[in-house]
Design a protein around this motif. Structure first.
Motif, PDB file in Angstrom:
ATOM      1  N   ARG A 216       0.742  -1.052  -0.165  1.00  0.00           N
ATOM      2  CA  ARG A 216       0.129  -0.112  -0.134  1.00  0.00           C
ATOM      3  C   ARG A 216       0.957   1.362  -0.190  1.00  0.00           C
ATOM      4  NH1 ARG A 216      -5.268  -1.231   4.049  1.00  0.00           N
ATOM      5  NH2 ARG A 216      -5.830  -3.183   2.631  1.00  0.00           N
TER       6      ARG A 216
ATOM      7  N   THR B 221       0.675   7.136   2.930  1.00  0.00           N
ATOM      8  CA  THR B 221      -0.241   8.384   2.916  1.00  0.00           C
ATOM      9  C   THR B 221      -0.175   9.056   4.302  1.00  0.00           C
ATOM     10  OG1 THR B 221      -2.055   6.555   3.282  1.00  0.00           O
ATOM     11  CG2 THR B 221      -1.765   7.356   0.964  1.00  0.00           C
ATOM     12  N   PRO B 222       0.642   9.635   4.569  1.00  0.00           N
ATOM     13  CA  PRO B 222       0.797   9.897   6.126  1.00  0.00           C
ATOM     14  C   PRO B 222      -0.410  11.028   6.501  1.00  0.00           C
ATOM     15  CG  PRO B 222       2.711  10.953   4.656  1.00  0.00           C
ATOM     16  CD  PRO B 222       1.957   9.956   3.997  1.00  0.00           C
TER      17      PRO B 222
ATOM     18  N   GLU C 220      -4.146   6.303  -2.948  1.00  0.00           N
ATOM     19  CA  GLU C 220      -4.733   5.338  -2.099  1.00  0.00           C
ATOM     20  C   GLU C 220      -5.938   4.657  -2.897  1.00  0.00           C
ATOM     21  OE1 GLU C 220      -6.613   3.320   1.128  1.00  0.00           O
ATOM     22  OE2 GLU C 220      -4.690   3.636   0.509  1.00  0.00           O
TER      23      GLU C 220
ATOM     24  N   ARG D 165     -12.698   4.196   4.728  1.00  0.00           N
ATOM     25  CA  ARG D 165     -11.387   3.778   4.118  1.00  0.00           C
ATOM     26  C   ARG D 165     -11.016   2.367   4.546  1.00  0.00           C
ATOM     27  NH1 ARG D 165      -5.458   6.437   5.404  1.00  0.00           N
ATOM     28  NH2 ARG D 165      -4.425   5.123   3.536  1.00  0.00           N
ATOM     29  N   ASP D 166     -11.594   1.872   5.697  1.00  0.00           N
ATOM     30  CA  ASP D 166     -10.938   0.714   6.284  1.00  0.00           C
ATOM     31  C   ASP D 166     -11.697  -0.321   5.258  1.00  0.00           C
ATOM     32  OD1 ASP D 166     -13.715   1.160   7.217  1.00  0.00           O
ATOM     33  OD2 ASP D 166     -13.319   0.062   8.900  1.00  0.00           O
TER      34      ASP D 166
ATOM     35  N   ASP E 143      -2.428  12.200  -1.662  1.00  0.00           N
ATOM     36  CA  ASP E 143      -2.385  10.909  -0.790  1.00  0.00           C
ATOM     37  C   ASP E 143      -3.868  10.066  -1.037  1.00  0.00           C
ATOM     38  OD1 ASP E 143      -0.021  11.537   0.431  1.00  0.00           O
ATOM     39  OD2 ASP E 143      -1.066  11.471   2.656  1.00  0.00           O
TER      40      ASP E 143
ATOM     41  N   ASP F 243      -3.909   9.516   6.497  1.00  0.00           N
ATOM     42  CA  ASP F 243      -3.968   8.556   7.556  1.00  0.00           C
ATOM     43  C   ASP F 243      -4.491   9.439   8.701  1.00  0.00           C
ATOM     44  OD1 ASP F 243      -2.831   6.566   6.001  1.00  0.00           O
ATOM     45  OD2 ASP F 243      -0.666   6.686   6.806  1.00  0.00           O
ATOM     46  N   THR F 244      -4.107  10.590   8.567  1.00  0.00           N
ATOM     47  CA  THR F 244      -5.045  11.436   9.927  1.00  0.00           C
ATOM     48  C   THR F 244      -6.566  11.809   9.670  1.00  0.00           C
ATOM     49  OG1 THR F 244      -4.097  13.582   9.106  1.00  0.00           O
ATOM     50  CG2 THR F 244      -2.635  12.286  10.083  1.00  0.00           C
TER      51      THR F 244
END
Length: 641
Positions: free
Chosen positions: A4, A7-8, A37, A91-92, A33, A11-12
């Motif tokens: 993967r 994507t810092p 993704e 996203r999950d 990002d 991720d927030t």
């Protein structure tokens, strides 16, 4: 996982609330990002890629500027909604797209509060958003309604019907015209962005509103002239005169990938004082992924693919697709007869008619997303002696039902309907399943309705339809590949309303319509192993029925079962009606009908969908055995036990 992308910043961000806490100068990083993704996720699952890549920046800007979900964001069709799903708490699960039990490939109300309106068919967004906007206005609630609609979807009359009615929404309705294909915009650059920002600013709108109030006090000719002067001046510099005439304040065109342009314009429009507004945004389908940008279709719909190379996974070799078989059969008919024409509603490749267009461009018509027009246009051609084939997916033909009834059936015009994607369609789910066409067509006087059991039968039915000049005729066939039978070198003209016996038996009669025939034959083999001799018939026609064959099968077998890839009210219902009308039920008939369940089925692999629907060989065997175990005689449509 190591495969993967990093994507810092993304991720927030779990929800739009997190997004709105970011400083504006970090939105570009977030969009980058988000794009990575999405590419990674669709590479894993397959699905719609190009459309989503084109609206990454727009999606970020909309959720940043507007207070979603209080502000209602309505995506037209939903092909482009994957970035939206990633940013709205899903996203999950994004790597479950279009898989059984996973996320839908479209927006879906039951999936998230950020999906206020479900979509998968085109050109519904403005009407729905107008409903949200007016409902909030009437209830005195805050909140905007934003419709995002593509330029292709603007070819449908419904979009303009909604816009013509939009004034009632006041400033609560905003339409984003996502122009990514039709090149209806003048060149986009710094001057255009500057003008868009100026004319959408609060200062400009405030002065404009003041001048409008002054103008209203002028004599009517001067008032009208002042309004036309304002529209003309902005139309000359920016375009959008059509939208102004429909009552919208037009802003644009602006670069849909430049967040420095997008955000301030959206903020200005959000705070506008009065009237509905249309923002013309120019984007590039497939933006940011070189293989998609280079592809002719911008990777609109893809299989799983390697992210680095862009190479898509290939399906194993097998029989030709039903769509491909129809396309070749129609080409052969067109070569024999120059009256044969082909019509599609923005789906030339999906229906296989791109091949017809290349061979016979003067007899091919892509009318855009306008199914109603397609049907009535075909009716006009037929009335003047042409032989039109109107090739439309089953689920899209529903949009033109009044035209089918009023313009074709009542006038008994020989329009040929080639109904692709009949039955269940796998990953596209309920919105694209062809579940109802037998029911809604076979109920109409004058109609002939055929269903192909295999690819050879489809060739025969295409030929039969081409020669049928005595009224409307439809042939239905599913998505996917055929069963592998040899294609006929010379097509046969089928006798209207005549079925065929495929296997002879004595105890059980299985009456199949369409491509469930293969499962019916499997079931017959299993029943034979249990000492039950089974006849299998391919009825070919849902209307007119082969009444002589059906009557013979019903009276000479202990139990009869009908099976079809269609909802209640279709082939099985017509057989039951015939049996009742002819007094066969009074004779102790055991008759069961098998059809799609009376509910909408979610997306999954086709074989799982058919098993869940009870339309595979196992279900046929179970239905027969249950009927034979009963002491009481029953005639129940849809009985499973």
């Amino acid at each position: 996982m190591s495969d993967r992308p990093a994507t810092p910043l993304l991720d927030t961000v779990a929800t739009p609330e997190d997004l709105r806490r970011l400083p504006e100068d970090r939105l570009r990083e977030l969009a980058d990002d988000l794009r990575q993704e999405m590419i990674s996720a669709v590479g894993t699952t397959g699905g719609h890629l190009g459309s989503g890549l084109g609206v990454v920046e727009l999606t970020v800007a909309l959720h940043y500027v507007f207070d979603t979900p209080r502000d209602k964001l309505v995506w037209d069709v939903g092909h482009q909604a994957y970035p939206h799903k990633i940013l709205t708490g899903r996203r999950d699960r994004i790597r479950t797209l279009r898989q059984g039990g996973g996320l839908s490939g479209f927006t879906k109300r039951s999936e998230s509060e950020y999906d206020p309106f479900g979509a998968a068919h085109s050109s519904t967004s403005i009407s729905a958003a107008l409903g949200f906007a007016v409902a909030n206005k009437l209830a005195g609630r805050p909140g905007k309604a934003i419709a995002v609609i593509g330029d292709g979807a603007m070819s449908a009359g419904m979009a303009y019907e909604a816009m013509n009615n939009a004034e009632q929404a006041g400033n609560r309705l905003i339409v984003i015209l996502n122009d990514n294909d039709m090149s209806i915009a003048p060149p986009v650059g710094g001057l255009s962005a500057y003008l868009s920002r100026i004319v959408s600013s609060r200062e400009f709108l405030g002065v404009r509103d003041l001048l409008k109030k002054v103008a209203r006090r002028l004599p009517r000719p001067l008032h009208t002239a002042a309004r036309k002067t304002d529209e003309f001046a902005r139309g000359m510099t920016m375009g959008g005169t059509l939208f102004e005439e429909l009552g919208f304040y037009y802003v644009g065109p602006i670069d849909g990938h430049n967040l420095d342009h997008l955000v301030p314009v959206l903020q200005n429009v959000r705070d506008a004082a009065e009237g509905p507004c249309l923002i013309h945004v120019v984007t590039k389908k497939g933006k940011g992924y070189a293989p998609a940008e280079a592809a002719s279709d911008k990777y609109h719909g893809v299989q799983k693919f390697d992210v680095v190379s862009g190479v898509q996974a290939k399906a194993p070799p097998g029989p030709p697709s039903y769509t491909g078989v129809f396309a070749q059969a129609l080409l052969a008919e067109a070569a024999r007869d120059d009256r044969v024409c082909a019509i599609t509603a923005a789906m030339p490749a999906g229906t296989g008619l791109d091949k017809f267009a290349a061979a016979h461009p003067d007899r091919f018509f892509d009318v855009g997303i306008a199914e109603q027009h397609a049907v009535t246009f075909a009716a006009g051609l037929a009335a003047e002696g042409m032989r039109p084939f109107c090739a439309i997916y089953s689920t899209f033909l529903q949009r033109a039902y009044d035209q089918v009834v009023h313009d074709v059936a009542i006038q008994n015009l020989p329009v040929r309907f080639a109904i692709d994607r009949a039955g269940l369609v796998g990953a596209d789910g309920a919105t694209h399943a062809g579940s109802f066409d037998v029911t809604y067509l076979a109920s109409l006087p004058n109609f002939v309705v055929m269903a192909a059991a295999d690819e050879a039968e489809l060739v025969h039915m295409t030929h039969t339809a081409a020669l049928h000049d005595s009224g409307p005729i439809a042939l239905r066939y599913p998505r996917g590949n055929g069963v592998g039978v040899a294609l006929p070198e010379v097509p046969e003209r089928l006798e209207i309303g005549r079925g065929r016996i495929v296997r002879e038996g004595k105890t059980v009669a299985i009456l199949s319509l369409g491509t469930r025939l293969e499962e019916a034959l499997k079931a017959a083999e299993r029943l034979e192993a249990q000492g039950l001799s089974a006849t299998v018939a391919d009825l070919r026609f849902a209307k007119p029925l082969d009444e002589a064959l059906i009557r013979r099968l019903l009276v000479s077998h202990e139990v009869a079962v009908t099976i079809e890839e269609n909802s209640i009210g279709g082939f099985g219902a017509h057989v039951l009606t015939m049996a009742s009308d002819q007094g066969l039920i009074d004779g102790g008939l055991k008759l069961r009908t098998m059809r799609l369940p009376d509910r909408f089925q979610d997306h999954d692999k086709p074989e799982r969908q058919y098993a869940e629907a009870g339309l595979d060989a196992d279900a046929i065997v179970a239905t027969v055995l249950a009927a034979l175990r009963r002491n009481a005689v029953g005639v129940v449509e849809g009985a499973r036990a």
